[in-house]
Design a protein around this motif. Structure first.
Motif, PDB file in Angstrom:
ATOM      1  N   ARG A 176       0.822  -1.207   0.000  1.00 14.53           N
ATOM      2  CA  ARG A 176       0.000   0.000   0.000  1.00 14.53           C
ATOM      3  C   ARG A 176       0.859   1.262   0.000  1.00 14.53           C
ATOM      4  NH1 ARG A 176      -1.977   3.806   3.340  1.00 14.53           N
ATOM      5  NH2 ARG A 176      -0.812   2.980   5.109  1.00 14.53           N
ATOM      6  N   LEU A 177       1.878   1.290   0.854  1.00 15.86           N
ATOM      7  CA  LEU A 177       2.729   2.466   0.922  1.00 15.86           C
ATOM      8  C   LEU A 177       3.548   2.644  -0.350  1.00 15.86           C
ATOM      9  CD1 LEU A 177       3.955   2.255   4.631  1.00 15.86           C
ATOM     10  CD2 LEU A 177       2.374   3.933   3.658  1.00 15.86           C
ATOM     11  N   TYR A 178       3.967   1.530  -0.938  1.00 17.71           N
ATOM     12  CA  TYR A 178       4.721   1.629  -2.186  1.00 17.71           C
ATOM     13  C   TYR A 178       3.848   2.220  -3.299  1.00 17.71           C
ATOM     14  CZ  TYR A 178       7.271   0.464  -6.409  1.00 17.71           C
ATOM     15  OH  TYR A 178       7.915   0.547  -7.621  1.00 17.71           O
ATOM     16  N   ASP A 179       2.643   1.668  -3.450  1.00 18.54           N
ATOM     17  CA  ASP A 179       1.765   2.142  -4.525  1.00 18.54           C
ATOM     18  C   ASP A 179       1.345   3.593  -4.311  1.00 18.54           C
ATOM     19  OD1 ASP A 179       1.867  -0.323  -5.760  1.00 18.54           O
ATOM     20  OD2 ASP A 179       0.059  -1.073  -4.760  1.00 18.54           O
ATOM     21  N   LYS A 235       2.875   6.012  -2.298  1.00 19.04           N
ATOM     22  CA  LYS A 235       3.857   7.053  -2.007  1.00 19.04           C
ATOM     23  C   LYS A 235       5.213   6.893  -2.694  1.00 19.04           C
ATOM     24  CE  LYS A 235       1.803   7.813   2.545  1.00 19.04           C
ATOM     25  NZ  LYS A 235       2.027   8.064   3.986  1.00 19.04           N
ATOM     26  N   VAL A 236       5.575   5.667  -3.071  1.00 21.97           N
ATOM     27  CA  VAL A 236       6.927   5.442  -3.569  1.00 21.97           C
ATOM     28  C   VAL A 236       6.977   5.256  -5.079  1.00 21.97           C
ATOM     29  CG1 VAL A 236       8.978   3.980  -3.388  1.00 21.97           C
ATOM     30  CG2 VAL A 236       7.591   4.425  -1.360  1.00 21.97           C
ATOM     31  N   ALA A 237       6.003   4.565  -5.646  1.00 22.17           N
ATOM     32  CA  ALA A 237       6.040   4.256  -7.078  1.00 22.17           C
ATOM     33  C   ALA A 237       6.225   5.520  -7.920  1.00 22.17           C
ATOM     34  CB  ALA A 237       4.772   3.515  -7.486  1.00 22.17           C
ATOM     35  N   GLN A 238       5.595   6.611  -7.499  1.00 27.63           N
ATOM     36  CA  GLN A 238       5.649   7.856  -8.280  1.00 27.63           C
ATOM     37  C   GLN A 238       6.993   8.563  -8.203  1.00 27.63           C
ATOM     38  OE1 GLN A 238       3.254  11.113  -6.117  1.00 27.63           O
ATOM     39  NE2 GLN A 238       2.534   9.226  -5.146  1.00 27.63           N
ATOM     40  N   ILE A 239       7.825   8.206  -7.223  1.00 28.37           N
ATOM     41  CA  ILE A 239       9.142   8.849  -7.105  1.00 28.37           C
ATOM     42  C   ILE A 239      10.287   7.897  -7.419  1.00 28.37           C
ATOM     43  CG2 ILE A 239       8.317  10.491  -5.369  1.00 28.37           C
ATOM     44  CD1 ILE A 239       9.747   8.757  -3.244  1.00 28.37           C
ATOM     45  N   ALA A 240       9.984   6.631  -7.653  1.00 31.25           N
ATOM     46  CA  ALA A 240      11.036   5.618  -7.811  1.00 31.25           C
ATOM     47  C   ALA A 240      11.981   5.936  -8.962  1.00 31.25           C
ATOM     48  CB  ALA A 240      10.406   4.241  -8.005  1.00 31.25           C
ATOM     49  N   ASP A 241      11.443   6.467 -10.066  1.00 28.75           N
ATOM     50  CA  ASP A 241      12.293   6.782 -11.213  1.00 28.75           C
ATOM     51  C   ASP A 241      13.258   7.931 -10.920  1.00 28.75           C
ATOM     52  OD1 ASP A 241      11.097   4.778 -12.633  1.00 28.75           O
ATOM     53  OD2 ASP A 241       9.702   6.097 -13.706  1.00 28.75           O
ATOM     54  N   ARG A 242      12.975   8.696  -9.895  1.00 28.96           N
ATOM     55  CA  ARG A 242      13.867   9.804  -9.519  1.00 28.96           C
ATOM     56  C   ARG A 242      14.963   9.338  -8.567  1.00 28.96           C
ATOM     57  NH1 ARG A 242       9.625  13.729  -6.973  1.00 28.96           N
ATOM     58  NH2 ARG A 242      11.472  15.061  -6.619  1.00 28.96           N
ATOM     59  N   THR A 246       4.250 -12.375  -4.309  1.00 33.18           N
ATOM     60  CA  THR A 246       5.162 -12.672  -5.421  1.00 33.18           C
ATOM     61  C   THR A 246       5.938 -11.407  -5.797  1.00 33.18           C
ATOM     62  OG1 THR A 246       3.439 -12.163  -7.063  1.00 33.18           O
ATOM     63  CG2 THR A 246       3.634 -14.461  -6.352  1.00 33.18           C
ATOM     64  N   HIS A 247       7.049 -11.609  -6.498  1.00 31.62           N
ATOM     65  CA  HIS A 247       7.825 -10.487  -6.995  1.00 31.62           C
ATOM     66  C   HIS A 247       7.024  -9.744  -8.070  1.00 31.62           C
ATOM     67  CE1 HIS A 247      10.972 -12.239  -4.741  1.00 31.62           C
ATOM     68  NE2 HIS A 247      11.411 -13.100  -5.641  1.00 31.62           N
ATOM     69  N   ARG A 248       7.105  -8.421  -8.057  1.00 35.59           N
ATOM     70  CA  ARG A 248       6.417  -7.634  -9.088  1.00 35.59           C
ATOM     71  C   ARG A 248       7.267  -7.537 -10.348  1.00 35.59           C
ATOM     72  NH1 ARG A 248       3.063  -2.479  -6.723  1.00 35.59           N
ATOM     73  NH2 ARG A 248       1.904  -3.574  -5.079  1.00 35.59           N
ATOM     74  N   ASP A 249       8.553  -7.289 -10.143  1.00 34.11           N
ATOM     75  CA  ASP A 249       9.493  -7.224 -11.270  1.00 34.11           C
ATOM     76  C   ASP A 249      10.889  -7.439 -10.696  1.00 34.11           C
ATOM     77  OD1 ASP A 249      10.406  -4.668 -10.239  1.00 34.11           O
ATOM     78  OD2 ASP A 249       8.742  -3.713 -11.304  1.00 34.11           O
ATOM     79  N   GLU A 250      11.904  -7.184 -11.480  1.00 35.97           N
ATOM     80  CA  GLU A 250      13.273  -7.464 -11.040  1.00 35.97           C
ATOM     81  C   GLU A 250      13.734  -6.547  -9.908  1.00 35.97           C
ATOM     82  OE1 GLU A 250      15.766  -7.268 -14.433  1.00 35.97           O
ATOM     83  OE2 GLU A 250      15.054  -9.157 -15.307  1.00 35.97           O
ATOM     84  N   ARG A 251      13.046  -5.424  -9.741  1.00 34.78           N
ATOM     85  CA  ARG A 251      13.456  -4.436  -8.742  1.00 34.78           C
ATOM     86  C   ARG A 251      12.554  -4.437  -7.509  1.00 34.78           C
ATOM     87  NH1 ARG A 251      13.397   2.119  -9.705  1.00 34.78           N
ATOM     88  NH2 ARG A 251      15.088   2.703  -8.289  1.00 34.78           N
TER      89      ARG A 251
END
Length: 583
Positions: free
Chosen positions: A159-162, A164-171, A185-190
Motif C-alpha cells: 500500500r505504501l509503495y503504490d 507514495k513510492v512508485a511515483q518517485i522511484a524513477d527519480r 510474489t515479486h512484481r518485477d526485477e526491482r
C-alpha cells in the motif's frame, strides 16, 4: 521549592542505589567500563544487532520473550530472542543475496509491524546502514530523505509503495531493490516479495567484522529552512543506549517496557528497539495510533513496569479528564519517563494525581543519539526541569563569543546556550554530505545544541526555548516555554503555543495560541480571564498580550508544537518544510 508534595512522595518510590549518590557516580563513571558490558563480535569489533539480539539468543535468555506485538485489529504476537535471531539472520541473508554492501543505506517505510523490528536488526547484521522513515510521510518528504541518504534499498508495504513510492522511484536511480513486506510474489526485477525471499533464506548468518565507528544509523531531522539533514550515528552509540537504560529508564532484568514512539523518529529507534534489547528485557510494540482506553489496557494487561512516552500523549490524556486507576490495574507501573519537548509542571502534577506516579522529564536530541539530561527515579523531581546530566556527560551553559570561542556561564539562573562537551559515544559523527553544517555545530570545544537554558544552584537544567524562538519584548527576553507552562496551570487549558509577534513599540509582543480541554468553549470572557491569569502568574512584562483559541495546535508527528508554523501563519509567511507536520 514550592513543589514539596513531589519531594515527600518521591521518597516512597523504589530507587536504584547506584544513583542515590549522584556526584560520586559521576566522579567514578567510565565509558571504558561500560564497554565491558558487551561481548563484542567473535570476528572482531562491535555490532549493535549482535549485542541486542544474538548474545541473548546464544545464552540463558534464549527463550525469553523479547517482543510483544499488538496489532491494530486486536492481534497479539510474541517473539523470543531465539526467534528474533533466526528471523534477523534470514533478513541479513536476503540483503547479502541481493549484494547489499557494508555502509549502503537501506530505508524502512513501514507501520509498526514485526517485520520493521526484524529488518532493523537484519540491516545492522549485514553492516548496512538503517534509515527509518515515518509511514505517514508523503511522497516528497520520502524522496528528499532517500535521495539525501543515497538510498540503495527500501523495505515497505504494498500500500505504501503504490501510494507514495512508485511515483518517485524513477527519480531514485541508485535504488537497487524495494522489498515488499506483504507481497506474495515479486512484481518485477526491482520490486520483490520479502516473504518469498525470507522463506528461501537461511537462518544462519555470520556477522562480519564491524568497527565501533562504522556508520550504523542515519536519522533525518528537519530545521526551519532547507532540506532535512541526515544525522550519522555509529555502532558505538550503544554505550549510551545501555547506560541510559540503566540509569534513566531504570531497567530491571524482568521488566516489561513500552516506548510509544514510532521508529520513524530517533526515540522510537534508540529506546523503542535498541536500549531494551541491549538489556535483554521484554519490549512492547503497539501498531495502532493513540487511544487512551487502548493504552491503559495495554499497560494493565501486559503488566508494564516502565513507560516511555511524550508530553503530547500526556496532554491528550489530561484533556480527557480520565481516572485511570479507577478503571485499570496499573500496579505494576513504577516509572514514567517523557521526552520530545519540555514537560510542563502541570503534567507532572497530573501524573501524581491520576497515576500516583510523577512523570520524569529528560532531554536529548537526534544529534545526541541518546538521553543526555534527566530526572532520575532516585532523585527529587523539579517540575519543569530537564534534570541533571547523565554520568559521563559534561553539560554547561555557555556564551558564544565573537572570536569563535565559548565562555562557560557559572552563575546560577543565567541563561545561555545549552552545550555538551564532545566525545560521548552516541554523539552524531556528521551530517551526511554537509561537513560545513556539522563543523558549525561546535564552538570553542562545545557542541551547541541550539536550545537556550539555565542551570540552578543544584545543577538542574531548565529549558528556556529554542534559540530562534526567544521573544524580545520591551527589552526583556521571554522564553515561550515559561509562558506556556504558566497558562497550562489554568483548568481550561489543554495545550499552548507561544510566539513573538512584531510590534512597532515594544519590538515583539507575546501571543499565545490556546487549545481548550473538553467542556470549555472559546469566548471573549475566557480570553480575558486567561490574560489576567497570565499577568498574575508571570507579571505584565512577560505575560501574553494576545490570546487566540485553536482547536488543535500544529505539531510534528513526534509531538512537538511547531511554533514556527504558528508564527508563519500569524505573519502570512511561507510555511517551509511541513513534512513532519501531524495530519
Amino acid at each position: 521549592m514550592e513543589e514539596n508534595w513531589i519531594e515527600k512522595d518521591i521518597e516512597k518510590l523504589p530507587v536504584r542505589p547506584n544513583l542515590v549518590d549522584y556526584e560520586e557516580t559521576c566522579r567514578t563513571f567510565s565509558w571504558d567500563e561500560v564497554g565491558k558490558k558487551f561481548d563484542g563480535l567473535p570476528s572482531g569489533g562491535l555490532n549493535i544487532a549482535h549485542e541486542a539480539i544474538d548474545r541473548h539468543a546464544d545464552g540463558p535468555l534464549k527463550e525469553k520473550t523479547a517482543l510483544i506485538w499488538h496489532g491494530k485489529s486486536g492481534e497479539r504476537k510474541t517473539y523470543t530472542y531465539a526467534d528474533l535471531k533466526k528471523k534477523t539472520n534470514r533478513f541479513a541473508n536476503v540483503l547479502k543475496k541481493l549484494d547489499f554492501e557494508k555502509g549502503e543505506r537501506v530505508f524502512i517505510l513501514s507501520p509498526r509491524v514485526p517485520e520493521l523490528y526484524i529488518a532493523v536488526m537484519g540491516i545492522l547484521k549485514n553492516r548496512s546502514v538503517m534509515c527509518p522513515l515515518f509511514a505517514q510521510f508523503g511522497p516528497e518528504p520520502i524522496f528528499q530523505r532517500m535521495e539525501g541518504g543515497d538510498a540503495k534499498g527500501l523495505m515497505t508495504t504494498e500500500r505504501l509503495y503504490d501510494k507514495k513510492v512508485a511515483q518517485i522511484a524513477d527519480r531514485l536511480p541508485a535504488l537497487k531493490y524495494v522489498l515488499l513486506i506483504d507481497a506474495e510474489t515479486h512484481r518485477d526485477e526491482r520490486v520483490l516479495s520479502l516473504p518469498r525471499l525470507m522463506e528461501e533464506a537461511s537462518e544462519d548468518f555470520k556477522i562480519g567484522p564491524t568497527d565501533e565507528e562504522d556508520m550504523a544509523l542515519l536519522h533525518f531531522t528537519s530545521g526551519t529552512t532547507g532540506k532535512p539533514k541526515g544525522v550519522i550515528h555509529v555502532h558505538k552509540a550503544i554505550y549510551t543506549h545501555w547506560v541510559t537504560g540503566y540509569y534513566v529508564l531504570d531497567f530491571h532484568p524482568d521488566d516489561i517496557f513500552w516506548c510509544t514512539a514510532d521508529p520513524g523518529w530517533v526515540t522510537g529507534t534508540s529506546y523503542g528497539i535498541i536500549a531494551p534489547w541491549l538489556h535483554g528485557i521484554t519490549n512492547i510494540v503497539d501498531e495502532a495510533e493513540f487511544n487512551a482506553e487502548r493504552w491503559f489496557k495495554i499497560l494493565q494487561d501486559e503488566k508494564v513496569n516502565v513507560w516511555y512516552t511524550a508530553p503530547t500523549a500526556i496532554r491528550r490524556l489530561m484533556r480527557l479528564d480520565v481516572e485511570p486507576l479507577k478503571a485499570y490495574d496499573l500496579s505494576n507501573l513504577r516509572l514514567i519517563q517523557s521526552v520530545g519537548e519540555p514537560l510542563n509542571p502541570e503534567a507532572v502534577r497530573w501524573g501524581m494525581e491520576k497515576l500516583k506516579l510523577p512523570i520524569h522529564d529528560n532531554w536529548w536530541q537526534t544529534e545526541t543519539g541518546g538521553i543526555m539530561i534527566a530526572n532520575y527515579i532516585s532523585q527529587t523531581i523539579r517540575p519543569g526541569s530537564m534534570g541533571r546530566p547523565l554520568p559521563g556527560i559534561e553539560a554547561a551553559i555557555v556564551r558564544r563569543n565573537d572570536d569563535g570561542t565559548a565562555t562557560v556561564v557559572t552563575e546560577p539562573g543565567k541563561e545561555g546556550d545549552l552545550a555538551l562537551r564532545p566525545g560521548w559515544p552516541s554523539m552524531f559523527r556528521g551530517y551526511l554530505h554537509n561537513e560545513e553544517k556539522y563543523r558549525k555545530s561546535f564552538v570553542g570545544g562545545w557542541y551547541i545544541s541550539g536550545d537556550l537554558a539555565y542551570r540552578d544552584e543544584d545543577g538542574y537544567f531548565w529549558f528556556v526555548g529554542r534559540a530562534d524562538d526567544i521573544i524580545k519584548t520591551s527589552g526583556h527576553m521571554v522564553g515561550p516555554f515559561e509562558v506556556e507552562s504558566a497558562l497550562m496551570e489554568h483548568p481550561a487549558v489543554a495545550e499552548v503555543g507561544v510566539i513573538g509577534k512584531p510590534d512597532p513599540v515594544i519590538g515583539q509582543l507575546v501571543k499565545a495560541f490556546v487549545s481548550l480541554k473538553k467542556g470549555y468553549e472559546p469566548s471573549e470572557e475566557l480570553k480575558r480571564e486567561l490574560l489576567a491569569f497570565g499577568r498574575k502568574k508571570l507579571g505584565v512584562a512577560v505575560a501574553p498580550k494576545e490570546i487566540e483559541f485553536m482547536e488543535n495546535l500544529p505539531k510534528t508527528r513526534s509531538g512537538k508544537i511547531m511554533r514556527r508554523l504558528l508564527k508563519a501563519m500569524e505573519l502570512g509567511l511561507p510555511l517551509g518544510d511541513t513534512s513532519t507536520l501531524e495530519k
